[in-house]
Design a protein around this motif. Structure first.
Motif, PDB file in Angstrom:
ATOM      1  N   PRO A 268     -52.623  22.728 -29.906  1.00 25.16           N
ATOM      2  CA  PRO A 268     -52.688  23.593 -28.722  1.00 25.16           C
ATOM      3  C   PRO A 268     -51.386  23.625 -27.928  1.00 25.16           C
ATOM      4  CG  PRO A 268     -54.042  21.623 -28.449  1.00 25.16           C
ATOM      5  CD  PRO A 268     -53.616  21.659 -29.884  1.00 25.16           C
ATOM      6  N   LYS A 269     -50.584  22.572 -28.014  1.00 24.92           N
ATOM      7  CA  LYS A 269     -49.395  22.491 -27.175  1.00 24.92           C
ATOM      8  C   LYS A 269     -48.089  22.570 -27.968  1.00 24.92           C
ATOM      9  CE  LYS A 269     -48.015  19.846 -23.127  1.00 24.92           C
ATOM     10  NZ  LYS A 269     -48.071  20.793 -22.057  1.00 24.92           N
ATOM     11  N   PHE A 270     -48.129  22.079 -29.209  1.00 27.75           N
ATOM     12  CA  PHE A 270     -46.886  21.978 -29.977  1.00 27.75           C
ATOM     13  C   PHE A 270     -46.828  22.940 -31.142  1.00 27.75           C
ATOM     14  CE2 PHE A 270     -47.638  17.406 -28.636  1.00 27.75           C
ATOM     15  CZ  PHE A 270     -46.828  17.506 -27.513  1.00 27.75           C
ATOM     16  N   PHE A 271     -45.590  23.266 -31.491  1.00 30.36           N
ATOM     17  CA  PHE A 271     -45.333  24.098 -32.654  1.00 30.36           C
ATOM     18  C   PHE A 271     -44.196  23.433 -33.399  1.00 30.36           C
ATOM     19  CE2 PHE A 271     -42.718  27.452 -34.558  1.00 30.36           C
ATOM     20  CZ  PHE A 271     -43.659  28.037 -35.394  1.00 30.36           C
ATOM     21  N   ARG A 272     -44.281  23.393 -34.711  1.00 30.00           N
ATOM     22  CA  ARG A 272     -43.263  22.659 -35.455  1.00 30.00           C
ATOM     23  C   ARG A 272     -42.568  23.547 -36.476  1.00 30.00           C
ATOM     24  NH1 ARG A 272     -44.846  18.289 -39.851  1.00 30.00           N
ATOM     25  NH2 ARG A 272     -42.814  18.165 -40.852  1.00 30.00           N
ATOM     26  N   THR A 298     -44.464  15.051 -25.418  1.00 31.67           N
ATOM     27  CA  THR A 298     -43.970  15.210 -26.789  1.00 31.67           C
ATOM     28  C   THR A 298     -45.020  14.559 -27.687  1.00 31.67           C
ATOM     29  OG1 THR A 298     -42.835  13.091 -27.082  1.00 31.67           O
ATOM     30  CG2 THR A 298     -41.612  14.832 -25.919  1.00 31.67           C
ATOM     31  N   ILE A 299     -44.859  14.713 -28.984  1.00 37.15           N
ATOM     32  CA  ILE A 299     -45.812  14.124 -29.930  1.00 37.15           C
ATOM     33  C   ILE A 299     -45.754  12.591 -29.853  1.00 37.15           C
ATOM     34  CG2 ILE A 299     -44.298  14.018 -31.980  1.00 37.15           C
ATOM     35  CD1 ILE A 299     -47.819  15.424 -32.151  1.00 37.15           C
ATOM     36  N   HIS A 300     -44.657  12.062 -29.282  1.00 37.31           N
ATOM     37  CA  HIS A 300     -44.497  10.610 -29.156  1.00 37.31           C
ATOM     38  C   HIS A 300     -44.874  10.113 -27.764  1.00 37.31           C
ATOM     39  CE1 HIS A 300     -42.343  10.734 -32.999  1.00 37.31           C
ATOM     40  NE2 HIS A 300     -41.767  11.822 -32.528  1.00 37.31           N
ATOM     41  N   GLY A 301     -45.397  10.961 -26.895  1.00 43.16           N
ATOM     42  CA  GLY A 301     -45.765  10.566 -25.537  1.00 43.16           C
ATOM     43  C   GLY A 301     -44.940  11.323 -24.511  1.00 43.16           C
ATOM     44  N   LYS A 302     -45.117  10.925 -23.220  1.00 48.43           N
ATOM     45  CA  LYS A 302     -44.398  11.634 -22.155  1.00 48.43           C
ATOM     46  C   LYS A 302     -42.939  11.200 -22.104  1.00 48.43           C
ATOM     47  CE  LYS A 302     -48.114  12.876 -18.964  1.00 48.43           C
ATOM     48  NZ  LYS A 302     -48.162  14.249 -19.433  1.00 48.43           N
ATOM     49  N   GLU A 303     -42.063  12.163 -21.919  1.00 50.60           N
ATOM     50  CA  GLU A 303     -40.629  11.877 -21.828  1.00 50.60           C
ATOM     51  C   GLU A 303     -40.104  12.424 -20.504  1.00 50.60           C
ATOM     52  OE1 GLU A 303     -38.424  10.244 -23.891  1.00 50.60           O
ATOM     53  OE2 GLU A 303     -40.272   9.635 -24.952  1.00 50.60           O
ATOM     54  N   THR A 304     -39.145  11.700 -19.917  1.00 51.08           N
ATOM     55  CA  THR A 304     -38.533  12.135 -18.669  1.00 51.08           C
ATOM     56  C   THR A 304     -37.363  13.062 -18.995  1.00 51.08           C
ATOM     57  OG1 THR A 304     -39.127  10.037 -17.722  1.00 51.08           O
ATOM     58  CG2 THR A 304     -37.471  11.307 -16.538  1.00 51.08           C
ATOM     59  N   VAL A 305     -37.367  14.219 -18.344  1.00 48.40           N
ATOM     60  CA  VAL A 305     -36.335  15.209 -18.631  1.00 48.40           C
ATOM     61  C   VAL A 305     -35.712  15.678 -17.320  1.00 48.40           C
ATOM     62  CG1 VAL A 305     -35.880  17.501 -19.604  1.00 48.40           C
ATOM     63  CG2 VAL A 305     -37.553  16.001 -20.697  1.00 48.40           C
ATOM     64  N   LYS A 306     -34.394  15.749 -17.274  1.00 49.47           N
ATOM     65  CA  LYS A 306     -33.683  16.243 -16.084  1.00 49.47           C
ATOM     66  C   LYS A 306     -33.547  17.753 -16.178  1.00 49.47           C
ATOM     67  CE  LYS A 306     -30.479  13.112 -13.800  1.00 49.47           C
ATOM     68  NZ  LYS A 306     -31.421  12.059 -13.554  1.00 49.47           N
ATOM     69  N   VAL A 307     -34.086  18.439 -15.161  1.00 54.55           N
ATOM     70  CA  VAL A 307     -33.915  19.889 -15.086  1.00 54.55           C
ATOM     71  C   VAL A 307     -32.763  20.139 -14.122  1.00 54.55           C
ATOM     72  CG1 VAL A 307     -34.987  22.070 -14.408  1.00 54.55           C
ATOM     73  CG2 VAL A 307     -36.376  20.280 -15.479  1.00 54.55           C
ATOM     74  N   PRO A 308     -31.652  20.698 -14.569  1.00 53.24           N
ATOM     75  CA  PRO A 308     -30.509  20.902 -13.673  1.00 53.24           C
ATOM     76  C   PRO A 308     -30.810  21.968 -12.606  1.00 53.24           C
ATOM     77  CG  PRO A 308     -29.939  21.340 -16.002  1.00 53.24           C
ATOM     78  CD  PRO A 308     -31.423  21.204 -15.925  1.00 53.24           C
ATOM     79  N   ALA A 309     -30.154  21.826 -11.466  1.00 53.08           N
ATOM     80  CA  ALA A 309     -30.289  22.850 -10.418  1.00 53.08           C
ATOM     81  C   ALA A 309     -29.838  24.192 -10.983  1.00 53.08           C
ATOM     82  CB  ALA A 309     -29.428  22.469  -9.213  1.00 53.08           C
ATOM     83  N   GLY A 310     -30.552  25.236 -10.618  1.00 56.71           N
ATOM     84  CA  GLY A 310     -30.159  26.580 -11.073  1.00 56.71           C
ATOM     85  C   GLY A 310     -30.631  26.907 -12.471  1.00 56.71           C
ATOM     86  N   THR A 311     -31.651  26.168 -12.957  1.00 56.76           N
ATOM     87  CA  THR A 311     -32.189  26.456 -14.296  1.00 56.76           C
ATOM     88  C   THR A 311     -32.908  27.803 -14.293  1.00 56.76           C
ATOM     89  OG1 THR A 311     -32.370  24.126 -14.935  1.00 56.76           O
ATOM     90  CG2 THR A 311     -33.899  25.661 -16.001  1.00 56.76           C
ATOM     91  N   GLN A 312     -32.600  28.636 -15.273  1.00 58.99           N
ATOM     92  CA  GLN A 312     -33.202  29.961 -15.380  1.00 58.99           C
ATOM     93  C   GLN A 312     -34.480  29.917 -16.216  1.00 58.99           C
ATOM     94  OE1 GLN A 312     -31.680  32.689 -13.759  1.00 58.99           O
ATOM     95  NE2 GLN A 312     -30.496  30.973 -12.913  1.00 58.99           N
ATOM     96  N   ILE A 319     -34.775  17.355 -26.185  1.00 59.43           N
ATOM     97  CA  ILE A 319     -35.005  15.911 -26.069  1.00 59.43           C
ATOM     98  C   ILE A 319     -34.710  15.335 -27.444  1.00 59.43           C
ATOM     99  CG2 ILE A 319     -36.641  14.134 -25.361  1.00 59.43           C
ATOM    100  CD1 ILE A 319     -38.340  16.456 -24.121  1.00 59.43           C
ATOM    101  N   LYS A 320     -33.600  14.639 -27.539  1.00 60.96           N
ATOM    102  CA  LYS A 320     -33.116  14.143 -28.841  1.00 60.96           C
ATOM    103  C   LYS A 320     -34.083  13.135 -29.471  1.00 60.96           C
ATOM    104  CE  LYS A 320     -28.832  15.752 -29.629  1.00 60.96           C
ATOM    105  NZ  LYS A 320     -28.900  16.671 -30.766  1.00 60.96           N
ATOM    106  N   GLY A 321     -34.300  13.268 -30.765  1.00 64.41           N
ATOM    107  CA  GLY A 321     -35.050  12.259 -31.527  1.00 64.41           C
ATOM    108  C   GLY A 321     -36.520  12.148 -31.192  1.00 64.41           C
ATOM    109  N   LYS A 322     -37.105  13.189 -30.599  1.00 61.12           N
ATOM    110  CA  LYS A 322     -38.541  13.138 -30.306  1.00 61.12           C
ATOM    111  C   LYS A 322     -39.308  14.214 -31.062  1.00 61.12           C
ATOM    112  CE  LYS A 322     -38.301   9.590 -27.651  1.00 61.12           C
ATOM    113  NZ  LYS A 322     -38.946   8.326 -28.073  1.00 61.12           N
ATOM    114  N   GLY A 323     -38.725  14.630 -32.190  1.00 61.59           N
ATOM    115  CA  GLY A 323     -39.403  15.602 -33.040  1.00 61.59           C
ATOM    116  C   GLY A 323     -40.088  14.914 -34.204  1.00 61.59           C
ATOM    117  N   ALA A 324     -40.055  15.540 -35.366  1.00 59.50           N
ATOM    118  CA  ALA A 324     -40.759  15.032 -36.549  1.00 59.50           C
ATOM    119  C   ALA A 324     -39.776  14.550 -37.605  1.00 59.50           C
ATOM    120  CB  ALA A 324     -41.627  16.141 -37.129  1.00 59.50           C
TER     121      ALA A 324
END
Ligand SMILES: [Zn+2]
Ligand SMILES: [Zn+2]
Length: 374
Positions: A268-272, A298-312, A319-324
């Motif tokens: 429901p949430k992820f696409f690979r 992520t499939i490995h759990g919750k990850e902290t991500v920095k959203v920069p100011a002015g994100t469109q 998020i590096k290394g949190k895929g399959a």
């Protein structure tokens, strides 16, 4: 086995008339009367006969097109064919096997159907089936247990087709020769040829009594569990070959293989896509404007991500290394999250004032009051 179409020199879609014409030509070229003592021509002549016999028969032709062999031609595995009580539909050929074992099961089919010797051990059929696994199982790997119904060696007769304790006698049809001579009328006249004995399939001997359990077939349909180790990183649509997990062979022939197609359920949430996993997150407008630290699933759990100011809207953050992983490499791919912006649908009086101040500050014209639901 040579391809019947190329034997006659016709295309796969040749009409009945084309086939007949090609047959006449080829048969005349290689006819024994014209090529006295020419072994090559004799063999060729037989091949042409065999090809025509199949391709001129609507039913046999379609069976050949589908399975690459024809009942009674490819030696479907019946050893004591023609013996009392033999049911030709039980192991007659690929089409028959397909129907008698898995016709109603759905999702099953048989591959193989290539050339087989008519005597001696016959390899069991390959079996195809599929399994649906969860998205997570495809990423992390899983062991699955499948219930498979397939031909297994008959136990009481140990795969010989003879009733235990039965005497073995010389085949009466071929007098122990394993071959019989037959004469057929063809459009070129009577043709005498030597065939494998249909009763003993060339063995020259048959049991006095055939096995009651398998009816002389040497195999019986049985259900059993097969465990499958599905490797991590597998992708939707991949087929795993399980060597020796197909149908039992006949007369000491080896087992066929089991081909398992892996289908991966949607998440429901992820696409690979290969090693990369995608998702999307909606964040409040102010977070995108001022910047924020958010939690992303992520499939490995919750990850902290920095959203920069002015994100469109539509910005993709990695998020590096949190895929399959993949089947080739254990190293994990990346998780890519697409950021969407949530515009507030309802404002408190205070919020509305602040937004109006913001508009005034930027010299932006907005609707005043009135439209607010509160
Ligand atoms: Zn015989
Ligand atoms: Zn048996």
């Amino acid at each position: 086995m040579t391809d019947f179409y190329s034997t006659l020199g016709v295309e796969k879609n040749a009409s009945d008339a084309d086939i007949k014409r090609a047959y006449r030509k080829k048969a005349q070229e290689s006819h024994p009367d014209k090529n006295q003592g020419d072994k090559d021509a004799e063999r060729k002549f037989k091949e042409v006969q065999e090809a025509y016999e199949v391709l001129s028969d609507k039913q046999k032709r379609s069976q050949y097109d589908q399975f690459g062999s024809v009942s009674g031609q490819g030696g479907g595995g019946a050893y004591y064919q023609g013996a009392a009580g033999f049911d030709p539909s039980q192991f007659g050929g690929f089409a028959d096997i397909f129907e008698s074992f898995f016709g109603e099961g759905g999702g099953f089919g048989f591959g193989g159907g290539k050339s087989r010797k008519k005597t001696g051990p016959i390899r069991g059929q390959d079996i195809e089936t599929r399994i649906k696994i969860k998205f997570e199982e495809a990423v992390f790997g899983v062991t699955k247990y499948l219930e498979i119904t397939k031909p297994e060696q008959c136990d009481p007769c140990k795969g010989t087709g003879a009733e235990p304790g039965s005497a073995i006698k010389t085949c009466d049809q071929c007098k122990g020769q394993g071959q019989v001579r037959s004469t057929r009328q063809t459009i070129l006249g009577a043709i005498s040829s030597v065939h494998l004995c249909p009763q003993c399939q060339g063995r020259g001997e048959i049991p006095d009594q055939i096995c009651k359990k398998c009816n002389g077939q040497t195999r019986v349909k049985q259900s059993g569990e097969v465990s499958v180790q599905i490797p991590k990183g597998i992708e939707d649509g991949t087929t795993i070959k399980l060597k020796g997990k197909g149908a039992a062979g006949v007369l000491g022939g080896e087992y066929g293989d089991l081909y398992l197609e892996i289908r991966v359920a949607e998440h429901p949430k992820f696409f690979r896509e290969e090693k990369t996993i995608f998702s999307s997150e909606s964040i409040p407008l102010v977070q995108a404007t001022l910047g924020a630290t958010i939690k992303v699933d992520t499939i490995h759990g919750k990850e902290t991500v920095k959203v920069p100011a002015g994100t469109q809207d539509g910005t993709v953050l990695t998020i590096k290394g949190k895929g399959a992983p993949s089947l080739k490499s254990e190293a994990l791919g990346d998780h890519k999250v697409t950021i969407h912006l949530k515009v507030p649908e309802k404002l408190s009086r205070k919020e509305r004032e602040l937004y109006e101040q913001l508009a005034a500050e930027g010299g932006i014209e907005v609707s005043k009051g009135g439209f607010n639901l509160f």
